[in-house]
Write a protein that holds these residues in place. Structure first.
Motif, PDB file in Angstrom:
ATOM      1  N   VAL A 132       0.846  -1.192   0.000  1.00 12.70           N
ATOM      2  CA  VAL A 132       0.000   0.000   0.000  1.00 12.70           C
ATOM      3  C   VAL A 132       0.881   1.242   0.000  1.00 12.70           C
ATOM      4  CG1 VAL A 132      -1.781   1.287   1.224  1.00 12.70           C
ATOM      5  CG2 VAL A 132      -1.832  -1.215   1.219  1.00 12.70           C
ATOM      6  N   GLU A 133       0.648   2.139  -0.953  1.00 19.94           N
ATOM      7  CA  GLU A 133       1.418   3.382  -1.042  1.00 19.94           C
ATOM      8  C   GLU A 133       0.553   4.535  -0.535  1.00 19.94           C
ATOM      9  OE1 GLU A 133       4.044   5.966  -4.271  1.00 19.94           O
ATOM     10  OE2 GLU A 133       2.810   4.268  -4.932  1.00 19.94           O
ATOM     11  N   HIS A 134       1.058   5.223   0.485  1.00 14.96           N
ATOM     12  CA  HIS A 134       0.299   6.323   1.086  1.00 14.96           C
ATOM     13  C   HIS A 134       0.696   7.687   0.534  1.00 14.96           C
ATOM     14  CE1 HIS A 134      -1.368   3.647   4.189  1.00 14.96           C
ATOM     15  NE2 HIS A 134      -0.156   3.123   4.275  1.00 14.96           N
ATOM     16  N   ARG A 135       1.842   7.752  -0.139  1.00 17.86           N
ATOM     17  CA  ARG A 135       2.378   9.022  -0.661  1.00 17.86           C
ATOM     18  C   ARG A 135       2.539  10.036   0.470  1.00 17.86           C
ATOM     19  NH1 ARG A 135       2.703   9.224  -5.993  1.00 17.86           N
ATOM     20  NH2 ARG A 135       2.805  11.516  -5.998  1.00 17.86           N
ATOM     21  N   ARG A 136       3.098   9.556   1.565  1.00 16.44           N
ATOM     22  CA  ARG A 136       3.360  10.433   2.712  1.00 16.44           C
ATOM     23  C   ARG A 136       4.666  10.016   3.391  1.00 16.44           C
ATOM     24  NH1 ARG A 136      -0.746  11.302   7.796  1.00 16.44           N
ATOM     25  NH2 ARG A 136      -1.621  12.901   6.431  1.00 16.44           N
ATOM     26  N   ARG A 159      10.306  14.837  -2.055  1.00 19.80           N
ATOM     27  CA  ARG A 159      10.387  15.449  -3.385  1.00 19.80           C
ATOM     28  C   ARG A 159      10.533  14.390  -4.480  1.00 19.80           C
ATOM     29  NH1 ARG A 159      13.805  19.455  -2.311  1.00 19.80           N
ATOM     30  NH2 ARG A 159      12.140  21.020  -2.200  1.00 19.80           N
ATOM     31  N   SER A 160      11.362  13.369  -4.245  1.00 18.66           N
ATOM     32  CA  SER A 160      11.571  12.338  -5.266  1.00 18.66           C
ATOM     33  C   SER A 160      10.317  11.500  -5.484  1.00 18.66           C
ATOM     34  CB  SER A 160      12.742  11.433  -4.860  1.00 18.66           C
ATOM     35  OG  SER A 160      12.411  10.617  -3.752  1.00 18.66           O
ATOM     36  N   ARG A 161       9.483  11.390  -4.461  1.00 19.28           N
ATOM     37  CA  ARG A 161       8.257  10.598  -4.558  1.00 19.28           C
ATOM     38  C   ARG A 161       7.041  11.440  -4.924  1.00 19.28           C
ATOM     39  NH1 ARG A 161       8.423   5.912  -0.709  1.00 19.28           N
ATOM     40  NH2 ARG A 161      10.564   5.679  -0.002  1.00 19.28           N
ATOM     41  N   ARG A 162       7.210  12.781  -4.926  1.00 17.86           N
ATOM     42  CA  ARG A 162       6.081  13.702  -5.081  1.00 17.86           C
ATOM     43  C   ARG A 162       5.025  13.401  -4.021  1.00 17.86           C
ATOM     44  NH1 ARG A 162       5.398  13.997 -11.722  1.00 17.86           N
ATOM     45  NH2 ARG A 162       7.528  14.701 -12.129  1.00 17.86           N
ATOM     46  N   ALA A 163       5.517  13.276  -2.817  1.00 18.92           N
ATOM     47  CA  ALA A 163       4.658  12.896  -1.695  1.00 18.92           C
ATOM     48  C   ALA A 163       4.534  14.042  -0.696  1.00 18.92           C
ATOM     49  CB  ALA A 163       5.240  11.660  -0.991  1.00 18.92           C
ATOM     50  N   GLU A 164       3.539  13.940   0.150  1.00 17.78           N
ATOM     51  CA  GLU A 164       3.350  14.896   1.240  1.00 17.78           C
ATOM     52  C   GLU A 164       4.409  14.664   2.313  1.00 17.78           C
ATOM     53  OE1 GLU A 164       0.197  15.546   4.966  1.00 17.78           O
ATOM     54  OE2 GLU A 164      -0.069  13.927   3.503  1.00 17.78           O
ATOM     55  N   LYS A 232       1.450   4.511  10.605  1.00 15.80           N
ATOM     56  CA  LYS A 232       0.423   3.620  10.064  1.00 15.80           C
ATOM     57  C   LYS A 232      -0.081   4.082   8.701  1.00 15.80           C
ATOM     58  CE  LYS A 232      -1.147   2.130  14.651  1.00 15.80           C
ATOM     59  NZ  LYS A 232      -2.274   2.121  15.616  1.00 15.80           N
ATOM     60  N   ALA A 233       0.097   5.359   8.394  1.00  9.39           N
ATOM     61  CA  ALA A 233      -0.339   5.895   7.101  1.00  9.39           C
ATOM     62  C   ALA A 233       0.832   6.557   6.392  1.00  9.39           C
ATOM     63  CB  ALA A 233      -1.483   6.885   7.291  1.00  9.39           C
ATOM     64  N   ALA A 234       2.033   5.972   6.514  1.00  7.75           N
ATOM     65  CA  ALA A 234       3.234   6.554   5.922  1.00  7.75           C
ATOM     66  C   ALA A 234       3.987   5.529   5.100  1.00  7.75           C
ATOM     67  CB  ALA A 234       4.140   7.117   7.020  1.00  7.75           C
ATOM     68  N   ASP A 235       4.751   6.009   4.120  1.00  2.00           N
ATOM     69  CA  ASP A 235       5.642   5.149   3.345  1.00  2.00           C
ATOM     70  C   ASP A 235       7.024   5.083   3.968  1.00  2.00           C
ATOM     71  OD1 ASP A 235       3.677   4.705   1.303  1.00  2.00           O
ATOM     72  OD2 ASP A 235       4.102   6.722   0.556  1.00  2.00           O
ATOM     73  N   LEU A 236       7.348   6.058   4.795  1.00  2.00           N
ATOM     74  CA  LEU A 236       8.654   6.115   5.452  1.00  2.00           C
ATOM     75  C   LEU A 236       8.561   7.065   6.638  1.00  2.00           C
ATOM     76  CD1 LEU A 236      11.786   5.460   5.326  1.00  2.00           C
ATOM     77  CD2 LEU A 236      11.998   7.575   3.993  1.00  2.00           C
ATOM     78  N   VAL A 237       9.178   6.666   7.757  1.00  2.00           N
ATOM     79  CA  VAL A 237       9.322   7.554   8.913  1.00  2.00           C
ATOM     80  C   VAL A 237      10.804   7.885   9.060  1.00  2.00           C
ATOM     81  CG1 VAL A 237       9.159   7.764  11.422  1.00  2.00           C
ATOM     82  CG2 VAL A 237       7.295   6.718  10.146  1.00  2.00           C
ATOM     83  N   VAL A 238      11.115   9.159   9.196  1.00  2.00           N
ATOM     84  CA  VAL A 238      12.501   9.611   9.305  1.00  2.00           C
ATOM     85  C   VAL A 238      12.708  10.249  10.672  1.00  2.00           C
ATOM     86  CG1 VAL A 238      14.336  10.977   8.246  1.00  2.00           C
ATOM     87  CG2 VAL A 238      12.465  10.085   6.825  1.00  2.00           C
ATOM     88  N   THR A 264       5.499   0.488  11.842  1.00  2.00           N
ATOM     89  CA  THR A 264       5.119  -0.598  10.940  1.00  2.00           C
ATOM     90  C   THR A 264       5.628  -0.384   9.518  1.00  2.00           C
ATOM     91  OG1 THR A 264       3.014   0.532  10.591  1.00  2.00           O
ATOM     92  CG2 THR A 264       3.075  -1.205  12.262  1.00  2.00           C
ATOM     93  N   CYS A 265       6.131   0.793   9.207  1.00  2.00           N
ATOM     94  CA  CYS A 265       6.644   1.083   7.868  1.00  2.00           C
ATOM     95  C   CYS A 265       8.171   1.218   7.929  1.00  2.00           C
ATOM     96  CB  CYS A 265       6.014   2.364   7.326  1.00  2.00           C
ATOM     97  SG  CYS A 265       6.574   3.860   8.163  1.00  2.00           S
ATOM     98  N   PRO A 266       8.862   1.359   6.796  1.00  2.00           N
ATOM     99  CA  PRO A 266      10.306   1.571   6.824  1.00  2.00           C
ATOM    100  C   PRO A 266      10.680   2.800   7.658  1.00  2.00           C
ATOM    101  CG  PRO A 266       9.607   1.018   4.609  1.00  2.00           C
ATOM    102  CD  PRO A 266       8.350   1.204   5.409  1.00  2.00           C
ATOM    103  N   VAL A 267      11.820   2.706   8.337  1.00  2.00           N
ATOM    104  CA  VAL A 267      12.292   3.789   9.202  1.00  2.00           C
ATOM    105  C   VAL A 267      13.704   4.178   8.781  1.00  2.00           C
ATOM    106  CG1 VAL A 267      12.887   4.478  11.561  1.00  2.00           C
ATOM    107  CG2 VAL A 267      10.900   3.008  11.162  1.00  2.00           C
ATOM    108  N   ALA A 268      13.936   5.475   8.606  1.00  2.00           N
ATOM    109  CA  ALA A 268      15.268   5.993   8.313  1.00  2.00           C
ATOM    110  C   ALA A 268      15.798   6.702   9.550  1.00  2.00           C
ATOM    111  CB  ALA A 268      15.234   6.957   7.133  1.00  2.00           C
ATOM    112  N   VAL A 269      16.990   6.303   9.993  1.00  2.00           N
ATOM    113  CA  VAL A 269      17.663   6.971  11.102  1.00  2.00           C
ATOM    114  C   VAL A 269      18.817   7.771  10.534  1.00  2.00           C
ATOM    115  CG1 VAL A 269      18.926   6.651  13.267  1.00  2.00           C
ATOM    116  CG2 VAL A 269      17.038   5.112  12.690  1.00  2.00           C
TER     117      VAL A 269
END
Length: 275
Positions: A132-136, A159-164, A232-238, A264-269
């Motif tokens: 599921v892609e949330h674009r966020r 910016r690369s994903r054109r996401a919020e 829960k509604a994100a494609d990535l958490v940073v 629950t989604c990918p996490v960038a540290v």
């Protein structure tokens, strides 16, 4: 020299998910991809053969997913040490949440935990496939140097994903003694001031990036709870490797460590480059 994303692979399902994520990220951002398999059983020929076969199969799969330059590197050594060394020159390092040696009940393996705490650049930990892609893109922000580095990475991702880009600045009411006179008035002042201060932290970033859709919230909550909810509604958490509340000597703060375990989604540290 073209920047490259490095992925640690070991033949596990989590590593395959990490490769899938990294291939798409490399394609979006115009980067090369390097797959690194550290074979810690170098003295056993059957171990080396397994590692080589798993690496080549993974590389072939990656090349079939997107038009991205993919290189594969098989090496001996300690997997944590080798991956940390790779992070010094990589754009980012992508790992599965746990590898072949992890216990099934563990959400975060020892390798991903250690690398996230010591790597030079951004480390992205992938728990599994996310159809599921949330674009966020969600980023935790508290104004600290580490949070600024996280914000810069999150902006590039959005910016690369054109996401919020969704900025979370959580705050908490300090604990007061129930016997303190006038503490209710002080709490009311804090409740009014903290959300305003949090919004002001974000405004310069919004002004500097008018091309992005940037929203924000200032929940009165623990940062881990707020970020896990947003995940829960994100494609990535940073997140930054540590924030304003972290000890200067801590390599991985309590918030980033907990988000790695609970999101629950990918996490960038992300750690500031000069560190």
């Amino acid at each position: 020299m073209t920047r490259q994303i490095v992925v640690g692979v070991d033949g596990s399902a989590a590593a395959r998910a990490a490769v899938d994520w990294a291939v798409l990220d490399a394609g979006r951002r115009g980067l090369d991809l390097e797959l690194v398999h550290v074979c810690e059983q170098r003295s056993h020929s059957e171990g080396v053969e397994y590692c080589a076969g798993a690496l080549e199969a993974t590389a072939d799969r990656a090349r079939g997913l997107a038009d991205v330059k993919v290189t594969a590197d098989l090496r001996p050594g300690n997997v944590v040490e080798e991956l940390i060394a790779e992070s010094a020159t990589a754009d980012s390092l992508v790992l599965g949440s746990r590898g072949l040696g992890g216990f099934k009940g563990m959400l975060l393996g020892s390798v991903s935990n250690a690398v996230a705490g010591h790597a030079t650049g951004p480390v992205v930990v992938i728990r599994g496939p996310h159809p599921v892609e949330h674009r966020r893109i969600v980023v935790g922000y508290d104004g600290s140097e580490h949070a600024r580095a996280a914000m810069e990475y999150a902006i590039e991702q959005a910016r690369s994903r054109r996401a919020e880009l969704y900025v979370v600045t959580a705050w908490q009411v300090p604990a007061f003694s129930p016997y303190a006179v006038g503490y209710s008035i002080l709490i009311e002042e804090i409740v009014q001031a903290e959300p305003r201060r949090a919004r002001e932290l974000v405004e310069p970033w919004r002004d500097a990036n008018p091309d992005l859709v940037m929203t924000d919230e200032q929940p009165c909550d623990h940062p881990v709870t707020a970020l896990a909810r947003a995940a829960k509604a994100a494609d990535l958490v940073v997140v930054g490797s540590r924030g304003l509340g972290g000890f200067a000597s801590a390599l991985l703060g309590s918030v980033s460590h907990a988000v790695l375990h609970h999101a629950t989604c990918p996490v960038a540290v992300v750690r500031p480059a000069k560190e």
